[in-house]
Design an enzyme around this catalytic site. Structure first.
Site, PDB file in Angstrom:
ATOM      1  N   SER B 335       0.800  -1.230   0.000  1.00  0.00           N
ATOM      2  CA  SER B 335       0.000   0.000   0.000  1.00  0.00           C
ATOM      3  C   SER B 335       0.830   1.275   0.000  1.00  0.00           C
ATOM      4  O   SER B 335       0.346   2.321  -0.446  1.00  0.00           O
ATOM      5  CB  SER B 335      -0.919  -0.002   1.221  1.00  0.00           C
ATOM      6  OG  SER B 335      -1.679  -1.182   1.218  1.00  0.00           O
ATOM      7  N   THR B 336       2.056   1.228   0.528  1.00  0.00           N
ATOM      8  CA  THR B 336       2.867   2.456   0.471  1.00  0.00           C
ATOM      9  C   THR B 336       3.105   2.855  -0.972  1.00  0.00           C
ATOM     10  O   THR B 336       3.396   4.014  -1.266  1.00  0.00           O
ATOM     11  CB  THR B 336       4.221   2.271   1.203  1.00  0.00           C
ATOM     12  OG1 THR B 336       4.842   1.089   0.697  1.00  0.00           O
ATOM     13  CG2 THR B 336       4.038   2.159   2.707  1.00  0.00           C
TER      14      THR B 336
END
Lengths: 401, 617
Positions: B335-336
């Site tokens: 998700s980063t």
């Protein structure tokens, strides 16, 4: 006798030529020797004692003692020298026995030839050379007419000489024994021992040598190593190789006083058995040939003494001392320049070591005494003293002589 | 002969006449020779011998002299290297991280020790190997028996003690024992132990050459700068390796190396290492990484790896712990990585932070690929900011579908994927960014939320630094520059930044990321007094068997969000207590960021930001 002064070789035929030949050559050798001893011993002295001058200082002390004894002895009479011989011999044999048997006897480099009393140590074999020369002069001059017989040759001179050589050999010191055999041979030779004895003696010497080699194979190794062309420069030929390198590095003019490289812990015995190599490195061919010239001067002086004296004691003793000093020098030099296997004898008057220096100087002192006793010498020397004081002129003095 | 035998003596009769034989016919009895004639023979032969000597000397000293002397010189001449100590490695304020100290190897010439003796008042009080061993044993701290054995023998060169301190060596030398010598050498020490051990690296022996060389970290990467150029001295050596002062001497001086000045802050590095170690233990992770980087300069203040190597004792660490996983370990960001999709959408004008989406739990793309969110949920009315804050995969895919495949690749590449950052450490990976042609139908979409693409912690940090730096890329570095021996400092040459996104896009992204911490998944990463922008991440990673069973939990944040100074990345591998980046990495981030801001003297944020709405309708 006025004729002498006008001849081109007048100096050579002067009554005092022997005296001055001896005095000047000896002075030259000891002075050069001292300089080279200082240089060659300094590195080892720093390493062992922390003082670059420790060995040199001792050498100066020995030189002063030696020169003083030399001058003293040179004033002696033939009667004094004759009286000195037996006592010196007796003492030498006694001390040699002490070396061999007493707890004070000490070995260096595999040879038991030192007498060590803690503060004071000496090599009696050095003094024994002097004693032999004096004693053989005395004995052989007495026995000369009987030298044609074996008994006459052996008793007492041959037996005594054999005993002394045997005592030295017992300690394993081949080098000193070799010099003594030279000395004894010269004494017998000059005394007039018939040729056939020498032939027989040589035969005996050769077989003796063969026996010695058979008993001590290490000796043979030393000799074969020296002969073989593939001799290892790092092992058995290390010393000779570095000796030769030192001489070659010196070239004709030398590197200069104190500038030897081989003395930097390369050449073993740099201030002793191999001092001639260091001398050659620092003073070049000029220096090494100078030493040879000085030795030749001693040879000529000894020859003159023998030719001009009538007393067989003087003739035999002078020949023996000459053979000792010059013979030992030749043996030493032959080793350094690679003409003989390593024997380990010092260069007389030059190498470090008190016993050798003092006894050599006393030997020279006796030769000087003989030179002073040449016909006309004493008068000429006395006259020169007068001339130095400003009385009369040179030619008149010579005429008077 | 006339010279040798005095002519005047010839007339004189010999004292002993040869005895004449009584019987003329019998064998001739031996004759006794005349001393003068005999001596003349001795004289002649001696002079002849001296002449032979003279010829031999002329041969050695004049004819063959040059040849022999050259051989002798060749044996003595040696060229010794003048070693120059390896230069230091310093932290950003000049604190020494690695330095070289003088040491001595003590060796002996056993043959000389055998001759050694010490006298006091004429009495020998100690001599030979046993005496020397008794004196030296307490100084060197070696058992006297062992030492005596080492001192005894025929060897001309044997070491008895290595790496002895100079003060110990001077005690040994003061004893003045013949044959005991010291060889100066140098040893590398790391006064701060394992602090930044992963960055500094260490030295050691290598198989193909002698000596000590850089093996890891900056010691390896900047070896040429650290080593300098050794000088040399050509001299004539005497026995025992002494310099003959009167001999040939030529010297070319050594040029010392340059100290490497790192960007690391030693104190902060230590604090972070401690915090990371604690965090790894608390979460049960296999390993963790924390990076603190300046957003404008790319200077790395802290590069912390868990289980960090102590360069003084690299052998005590497992082989995989001796480097830095921050630059070597490659994982899918998860998700980063969604921030890159958001940046592309904003930059390409395909969306705004407040655009409205409906994010379902499950979403199927036009090519039939179905994606889920991490938690089952009803259809959510989220803005683009809401999608990021709640880390919705379905929302991200839905919005990102507007980007062409080439655009997706272009932004990933522009933000630094597929290319090593050049941070200055060896073993850095460039990650995995496959060509578009190699993307299968699913990968085309997974790259939108950080899967199907891999990078290092350093690359991910760089992504966030670019956003924090107003959209201009930043090259991370652990090296500030080089300090020459004379003190002059030369900054390291680095490529200039390139604009990746516009400043406006960057500002919008910062606000969106602030919502993540303020209202979204990153609540645990809040730092009191400072506005924080950041993103959580949880991704699968290939385990040892190649199946995607391992977990990478991460939080990467920017502080302060209103005037960015630092990016802080916290990566935890396989945490067991929680797999979510927010809860696993968030608290570590909060503590580290708080410490870093205080250390850097960054004032607290004064105004609260006006954040975008997360939901609509």
């Amino acid at each position: 006798m006025a004729v002498t002064t006008t001849r081109p070789i007048g100096r050579l035929t002067s009554p005092v030529t022997s005296y001055y030949l001896l005095a000047s050559s000896t002075a030259l050798l000891v002075v050069v020797g001292l300089a080279v001893v200082l240089s060659s011993s300094s590195i080892d002295s720093i390493k062992k004692e922390g003082d670059p001058f420790s060995l040199f200082k001792a050498q100066v002390v020995y030189l002063v003692i030696g020169v003083a004894l030399c001058i003293l002895v040179s004033r002696g009479t033939v009667a004094f020298y004759k009286a000195l011989g037996p006592w010196l011999l007796f003492g030498s044999i006694l001390t040699l026995i002490l070396v061999a048997l007493s707890p004070w006897g000490r070995s260096t480099g595999g040879n038991r030839n030192w007498l060590d009393f803690g503060d004071f140590s000496a090599q009696p074999s050095e003094a024994a050379k002097l004693a032999l020369a004096l004693y053989l002069g005395l004995a052989l001059s007495h026995m000369r007419s009987r030298l044609s017989t074996l008994r006459g040759a052996l008793v007492p001179a041959g037996v005594v000489a054999g005993l002394v050589v045997a005592l030295v050999l017992a300690g394993g010191d081949i080098g000193t024994a070799a010099v003594m055999i030279l000395l004894v041979s010269a004494a017998f030779w000059t005394a007039g021992l018939p040729f056939r004895f020498f032939a027989a003696g040589s035969l005996a010497a050769v077989s003796g040598l063969a026996m010695l080699i058979a008993l001590r194979p290490a000796l043979l190794e030393r000799v074969t190593a020296w002969w073989s062309p593939g001799c290892d420069e790092l092992d058995e030929c290390f010393q000779v190789t570095h000796g030769t390198w030192a001489l070659a590095s010196g070239g004709v003019w030398g590197l200069g006083p104190g500038l030897s490289r081989e003395k930097w812990s390369y050449l073993p015995e740099a201030s002793n058995d191999f001092i001639y190599a260091i001398l050659g490195e620092e003073f070049g061919l000029v220096g090494t040939v100078f030493v040879l010239v000085a030795l030749a001067m001693i040879v000529l002086a000894v020859n003159r003494i023998v030719q001009r004296h009538r007393d067989p004691f003087v003739q035999v003793t002078a020949a023996a001392i000459g053979a000792w000093i010059v013979g030992q020098a030749c043996l030493n030099i032959a080793v350094v320049i690679g003409l003989a296997p390593v024997t380990g004898v010092p260069l007389p008057l030059v190498s470090s070591g008190g016993s050798s220096l003092v006894t050599s100087l006393v030997g020279i002192g006796i030769l000087l005494g003989f030179a002073r006793g040449e016909p006309g010498a004493r008068e000429a020397l006395a006259a020169r003293r007068v001339r130095r004081m400003g009385d009369g002129d040179v030619i008149e003095v010579r005429r008077g002589a | 002969m006339s010279l040798l035998i005095d002519s005047r003596s010839r007339v004189a009769p010999t004292e002993v006449s040869p005895v004449r034989p009584a019987y003329p016919r019998g064998p001739r009895p031996p004759r006794i020779g005349d001393p003068r004639g005999r001596q003349a023979l001795i004289t002649l032969s001696m002079l002849l011998l001296l002449a032979v000597f003279a010829f031999r000397l002329i041969q050695i000293q004049a004819i063959d002299s040059e040849n022999l002397a050259a051989r002798a010189l060749d044996q003595r001449l040696v060229t010794a290297e003048i070693a120059v100590p390896r230069a230091d490695i310093l932290d950003r304020d000049g604190v020494v991280l690695a330095t070289s100290v003088d040491r001595y190897h003590v060796w002996v010439d056993q043959r000389e020790v055998a001759d050694w003796k010490r006298t006091l008042n004429g009495q020998v009080i100690a001599s030979g190997p046993s005496g020397a061993a008794e004196i030296l044993a307490p100084i060197l701290g070696i058992d006297a028996g062992t030492l005596e054995a080492a001192l005894t023998g025929d060897s001309r060169f044997t070491y008895i003690a290595r790496n002895v301190a100079p003060e110990t060596w001077s005690l040994v030398r003061a004893e003045g024992i013949l044959g005991v010598e010291g060889e100066p050498t140098s040893t590398r020490i790391y006064p701060n132990g394992d602090v930044a051990g992963n960055v500094v690296g260490f030295v050691g022996g290598v198989s193909d050459r002698q000596g000590t060389w850089g093996i890891a970290g900056l010691e390896y990467a900047y070896e040429e700068d650290l080593l300098g150029t050794p000088g040399s001295m050509t001299y004539e050596k005497g026995g025992g390796n002494v310099v003959i002062p009167t001999g040939v001497q030529q010297e070319s001086p050594a040029i010392p190396g340059d100290a490497v000045v790192t960007t690391i802050d030693r104190d902060l590095q230590w604090q972070v290492q401690e915090r990371l170690e604690k965090g790894v233990a608390q979460t049960g992770a296999e390993w963790g990484v924390v990076i603190v980087m300046d957003v404008h300069t790319g200077e790395v203040y802290v590069l912390a790896d868990s289980s960090v190597v102590d360069p003084n004792h690299p052998g005590r660490s497992a082989a995989e712990d001796r480097g830095s996983r921050a630059v070597s370990a490659v994982f899918e960001p998860g998700s980063t990585g969604k921030v890159i999709t958001m940046a592309a959408l904003l930059e390409e004008g395909l969306a705004t932070p407040t655009d409205e989406y409906i994010a379902p739990y499950e979403y199927t793309t036009s090519n039939g690929q179905t994606f889920h969110d991490s938690h089952e949920h009803s259809r959510l009315r989220l803005t683009l900011t809401g999608i990021l804050a709640k880390s919705s995969n379905t929302g991200t895919v839905q919005a990102g579908e507007l980007l062409t495949v080439d655009q997706r690749y272009a932004y990933l590449s522009a933000f630094g994927f597929g290319e090593a950052t050049g941070v200055g450490l060896p073993g850095e990976s460039r990650g995995i960014l496959h060509d578009v042609e190699d993307w299968d139908g699913r990968t085309r979409y997974t790259v939108l939320f950080g899967q199907g693409v891999s990078g290092t912690a350093m690359q991910m940090t760089q992504v966030y630094a670019t956003i924090a730096n107003g959209g201009v890329s930043v090259s991370p570095t652990v090296v500030k520059g080089f300090e020459a021996a004379n003190g002059t400092f030369t900054p390291i040459q680095r490529p200039g930044g390139e604009r990746v996104i516009s400043e406006q896009t960057a500002d919008e992204l910062l606000l969106m990321l602030e919502s993540v911490v303020h209202d979204g998944t990153g609540g645990a990463a809040q730092v009191p007094g400072y506005r924080i922008a950041g993103k959580t991440g949880t991704a699968q990673a290939a385990d040892g068997n190649g199946t995607m069973e391992d977990i990478v939990a991460s939080f990467i944040g920017i502080a302060p969000a209103d005037d960015p100074r630092i990016v802080v990345s916290v990566i935890l591998y396989n945490p067991t207590t929680t797999i979510y980046g927010g809860s696993a990495a968030g608290p570590i981030f909060a503590d580290v960021t708080s410490d870093a801001l205080r250390a850097l003297g960054v004032p607290p944020s004064e105004t609260a930001g006006t954040l975008y709405p997360l939901t609509w309708g």
